[in-house]
Write an enzyme that holds these catalytic residues in place. Structure first.
Site, short mmCIF file in Angstrom:
data_model
loop_
_atom_site.label_atom_id
_atom_site.label_comp_id
_atom_site.label_asym_id
_atom_site.label_seq_id
_atom_site.Cartn_x
_atom_site.Cartn_y
_atom_site.Cartn_z
N GLU A 219 0.82 -1.21 0.00
CA GLU A 219 0.00 0.00 0.00
C GLU A 219 0.86 1.26 0.00
O GLU A 219 0.53 2.25 -0.67
CB GLU A 219 -0.95 -0.01 1.20
CG GLU A 219 -1.93 -1.17 1.23
CD GLU A 219 -2.78 -1.28 -0.02
OE1 GLU A 219 -2.93 -0.26 -0.74
OE2 GLU A 219 -3.30 -2.37 -0.30
N HIS B 223 -6.14 -6.32 -10.65
CA HIS B 223 -5.67 -7.24 -9.61
C HIS B 223 -5.43 -8.65 -10.13
O HIS B 223 -4.86 -9.48 -9.43
CB HIS B 223 -6.66 -7.29 -8.45
CG HIS B 223 -6.64 -6.07 -7.59
ND1 HIS B 223 -7.51 -5.01 -7.78
CD2 HIS B 223 -5.84 -5.71 -6.56
CE1 HIS B 223 -7.27 -4.07 -6.89
NE2 HIS B 223 -6.25 -4.46 -6.14
#
Length: 943
Positions: free
Chosen positions: A363, A453
């Protein structure tokens, strides 16, 4: 099928074979000095001190050029020039080859400048056209230490003038706000990012039909909401609505699973820089991983993570802080929050997610990406974005593990693994560009922003092969990091590569930049990189086929416009024939594009039909149809279809917070109807379709929708796709097809393009006649007549017969032979033969016609017996006649009929004396010629 690839992907496809064959190195082409682009490319090649790796875009201009083991020696550049000055001079000298020549740097604004992990000064430029920045339009110039050119990557648009702006910002902002309100509860901010030129060939946004000027708005609530909304400045339609949430002074706040509106609202407890551990696992682990990630970027890329992505003020005298909120959950979602994300200013971690160091580093890397390449979070650039975050997360995980690397090579293994780098297919992700797992994200459009993803698996497998090596796809790679648990070489390579990509880079760009960056590192000897290592990088890039187009470049296979085998296609309507306006009646929303702000976006030719997504709030009707002017007769007994190409983007959103079905919300859409002559219009959603309507329109809170519950073509088609409807249920009728756009009360995206509309039927093969049926040319009653000589193709036909009298059917006469009747005498007899066979069109042929002659009666000469004397009786013997013949007789005296003498016997009278008597017998029978036979005369009658 016609290629539906975006421009840059199509360029990658065209380059694939050549680049693979030459190891990503293209050969120089002869230049035409009169051509400034060719002249600039020739100058670039001539001034290179080494071989150049080059790639061209589909317009023939360079998209990339890299000096493999040396540099491009620009005589206008001095080693003492600043990086920005040197980069500008390289653009002035060679920019024409990349399509950025006009005025040199005049159309380019320096965006940032960094010193990369490869020892290069990297200067990034933002392209502008007439002062309007281009979404994804960037040029990255990488400089050698002596300021000479190392490489140049361009994703610049060739558009020379932005489309006109006719929609005021306030109107566009109202449209964007309504789009957010339809799918989001709670407060949010809507920030105007200004006008941007959107070129799908550069941005990779397939939802944009052509070049547009757009208002860019960013919606954010500071937590899980962060959306980019592009509103077309010419039509007011929404071009794109994309979720941008990418799921060292340190500040870690524990939200303790208490719902918050905003992660930054977390007040206490806080562990600040230098504070002792708090004996809170999520807080302390997050704090440690923030530090480990900051250390990694500082050691490998000389990047100050806090300065790059921190928020300020940091408190305790720090200008900025690396911020994290752990055990967060939002007020409008379930708690605990089962995810992790980068929200643009801090990492947000659900309960337990801080325990996964690769997830935390992942992240944080999204923040690094945002501040460097700023890879768009959709399509291939989004997949690279995710893959880069996975790679850096894995590297931090392994460098932070004193016991060495885990064998799994999985992301999130400390929680529940979600992706594998060693074998992406374990989780259903592709491991190469042509893998069947490649996901265009059409089952749930935009649900993953074009598969970011999943398709990240290609990038992850590429990194794994570069780092650890191994056999794959016919190649064997020796890993750069074998024996090194810190993964220094691959880490340095990837940090430096990230700094050299543009925001719209695709996998082909990644492959080129990886190879070029490795050679840059080898040239400077950074991280112990050698040319041998770069050969392995190139092998890995080839193994995962980065220069090749994806395995599934279209969302659906086109519905064919063909007929079943053995039938023949016959066109009943073709929208491309004649003048389009003479074929269709266009409602208020329909235009022949290009027209005004509507680009052509055609699959064939230069124009197409376009129906805009209705926006009733702008005073438009909520539906409008494109209808054929003339009815089309649908033949009976065979297949008939309507076939068309379509490209659509109607207003829709992946899922609304207003419901619990986890399904996309489709507010607007298109339908197809048929209107039989003399009847009312009927829908076709339930009829047999290929690529037919599947989405169900819904109604949002406070946004009435008259068409809620209707099945329609809705959402994003993902490019052009052909659909086909079977019209056989209308066989024997004449119908007028209609295409209708429908919308709810507020907000609209782009609309519906239709092209190559065709109605066609599939004619069955006709039975062939090689010899016509015949009957005899001489017919006489009574007789039985039959068919002769008829021959048909193919073999195996079934024949039926109908006998005709003077052209009219004879009741019951349906056999191959016909017994003539008396009624046929004097009439013309013929036979009609019909040949049939399954899967064929029946054929009928009529024989020659022949007049039936009357029958001939069999007869005998009558004989008279008896004495020829007055008073005696004479008797006639009529002899043998055709059975059924009705016989009559008449007696004659010297050739004159004797009155009343018509019996078989005749008594002679005085009048007969001296005369001779004969008898005539007449035979009559229906269908036969009447016959009269006369006996021999008697002797003279005596007294």
């Amino acid at each position: 099928m016609v290629s539906r690839l975006p421009g840059r992907a199509a360029a990658a496809l065209a380059l694939g074979a050549a680049l693979a064959a030459s190891g990503l190195t293209a050969t120089a082409q002869a230049a035409d000095p009169a051509d400034p682009e060719a002249a600039a490319e020739a100058l670039l090649r001539s001034e290179a001190t080494t071989a150049l790796t080059t790639a061209s875009s589909e317009n023939g201009l360079l998209a990339f050029a890299g000096a493999e083991d040396g540099r491009v020696d620009n005589p206008k550049v001095d080693r003492f020039d600043s990086a920005s000055t040197a980069a500008r001079r390289h653009l002035t000298r060679y920019g024409a080859a990349f399509g950025v020549a006009e005025g040199g740097e005049s159309s380019l604004t320096r965006k940032d400048q960094k010193h990369s992990a490869a020892g290069q000064d990297v200067v990034r430029y933002q392209q502008k056209v007439d002062g309007v920045p281009v979404l994804g339009g960037e040029v990255v110039v990488s400089l050698r230490p002596d300021r000479q050119l190392g490489s140049m990557l361009s994703t610049a648009s060739t558009v020379t003038e932005p489309p006109a702006v006719t929609v005021p910002r306030a109107d566009a902002e109202a449209t964007a706000r309504a789009a957010v309100e339809k799918t989001t509860t709670g407060d949010f901010d809507l920030d105007n990012q200004g006008q941007w030129l959107v070129d799908p060939a550069v941005s990779g946004l397939t939802s944009v039909p052509g070049v547009s000027t757009a208002w860019w708005f960013e919606a954010s609530d500071g937590a899980a909401l962060r959306r980019m909304i592009l509103v077309d400045a010419g039509t007011g339609r929404i071009l794109a609505d994309v979720d941008q949430v990418a799921h060292l002074h340190r500040t870690v706040c524990d939200a303790e699973n208490v719902p918050l509106d905003d992660p930054k609202d977390c007040a206490s407890p806080i562990r600040d820089e230098g504070d002792a551990p708090m004996d809170r696992p999520d807080v302390d682990t997050a704090y440690d991983v923030l530090g480990a990630t900051a250390d990694f970027y500082a050691e490998v890329g000389d990047i100050d993570l806090t300065a790059l992505i921190g928020v300020g003020p940091g408190g305790s005298g720090y200008p900025k802080t690396l911020a994290a909120t752990v055990r967060f959950c939002a007020t409008d979602s379930s708690c605990p929050y089962a995810n992790a994300s980068w929200n643009g200013e801090r990492i947000v971690l659900g309960d337990g997610f801080a325990q996964a160091d690769d997830v935390v580093a992942h992240e944080l890397t999204h923040g690094v990406i945002e501040k460097t390449a700023n890879l768009f979070y959709w399509g291939q650039s989004g997949a690279i974005n995710e893959s880069m975050a996975d790679v850096m997360g894995e590297i931090v995980d392994r460098r932070d593990d004193s016991e060495g690397a885990e064998p799994e090579w999985e992301l999130g293994e400390d929680l529940s693994p979600v992706r594998s780098m060693a074998d992406p297919t374990m989780f259903g992700d592709p491991d190469r560009m042509t893998a069947p797992e490649w996901n265009e994200d059409v089952a749930l459009p935009y649900g993953d922003r074009g598969g970011v993803h999943t398709n990240s698996g290609v990038g992850n497998k590429t990194y794994y092969l570069i780092s650890q090596g191994g056999p794959f796809n016919g190649r064997t790679i020796t890993g750069l990091d074998l024996g090194d648990p810190t993964l220094t070489r691959s880490a340095t390579l990837y940090v430096a590569t990230l700094q050299a990509l543009t925001s719209g880079s695709d996998y082909a760009d990644l492959g080129r930049v990886l190879v070029q960056t490795c050679k840059d590192l080898a040239l400077s000897g950074t991280a112990g990189m050698t040319s041998a290592h770069c050969t392995q990088v190139q092998e890995a890039v080839a193994a995962t086929e980065l220069a090749t187009a994806p395995g599934d470049t279209t969302p659906y296979a086109d519905a064919p416009d063909s007929c079943p085998v053995g039938t023949t296609k016959r066109t009943l309507l073709d929208s491309e024939q004649g003048i389009a306006e003479d074929t269709f009646t266009a409602g208020a929303h329909w235009k022949r594009a290009p027209q005004g702000a509507i680009p052509s976006n055609a699959t064939s030719g230069k124009d197409s039909w376009f129906g805009s997504d209705p926006a009733p709030n702008q005073g438009e009707p909520d539906s409008s149809s494109l209808t054929t002017k003339n009815a089309i007769a649908i033949p009976a007994g065979q297949r008939t279809y309507v076939h068309f190409q379509q490209w659509r983007i109607f207003e829709w959103y992946p899922d609304s917070d207003h419901d619990d079905d986890d399904l996309p919300d489709y507010f607007d859409g298109g339908t197809v109807e048929m209107t039989p002559v003399g009847a009312t219009k009927v829908g076709t959603a339930s009829l047999p379709w290929l690529n037919g309507p599947k989405q169900v329109l819904v109604q949002g809170d406070g946004f009435p929708n008259a068409y809620a519950g209707m099945t329609a073509f809705a959402g994003d088609s993902g490019g052009w796709v052909a659909s086909r409807l079977d019209l056989s249920s209308f066989a024997g009728k004449s119908v007028r097809p209609s295409f209708t756009v429908r919308g709810d009360a507020y907000a609209a995206m782009w609309g519906w393009y239709l092209d190559d509309i065709e109605v066609y039927t599939c004619d069955l093969p006709r039975i062939g006649l090689t010899a016509a049926p015949r009957i005899t040319t001489s017919l006489r009653y009574p007789a039985t007549v039959s068919v002769t000589s008829d021959r048909w193709t193919p073999t195996g036909v079934t024949r039926t017969f109908r006998w005709l009298r003077n052209g009219a059917s004879i009741a019951g006469a349906t056999r191959s032979a016909y017994a003539l009747t008396a009624a046929d005498v004097g009439k013309r007899i013929s036979v009609r033969v019909t040949a049939t066979k399954a899967g064929h069109v029946a054929r009928t042929a009529t024989s020659n016609a022949t007049t039936v002659l009357a029958g001939r009666l069999a007869s005998s000469t009558p004989k008279i017996s008896g004495k020829p004397r007055v008073g005696r009786k004479l008797t006639v013997k009529r002899g043998t006649w055709t059975a059924g013949t009705r016989l009559t007789q008449r007696w004659y005296r010297n050739g004159k009929a004797i009155k009343g003498a018509t019996g078989l016997k005749y008594r002679l009278t005085k009048k007969d004396r001296g005369k001779k008597i004969v008898v005539k017998v007449t035979g009559r029978k229906s269908g036969y010629t009447t016959v009269t036979r006369t006996s021999r005369a008697t002797k003279t009658i005596r007294r």
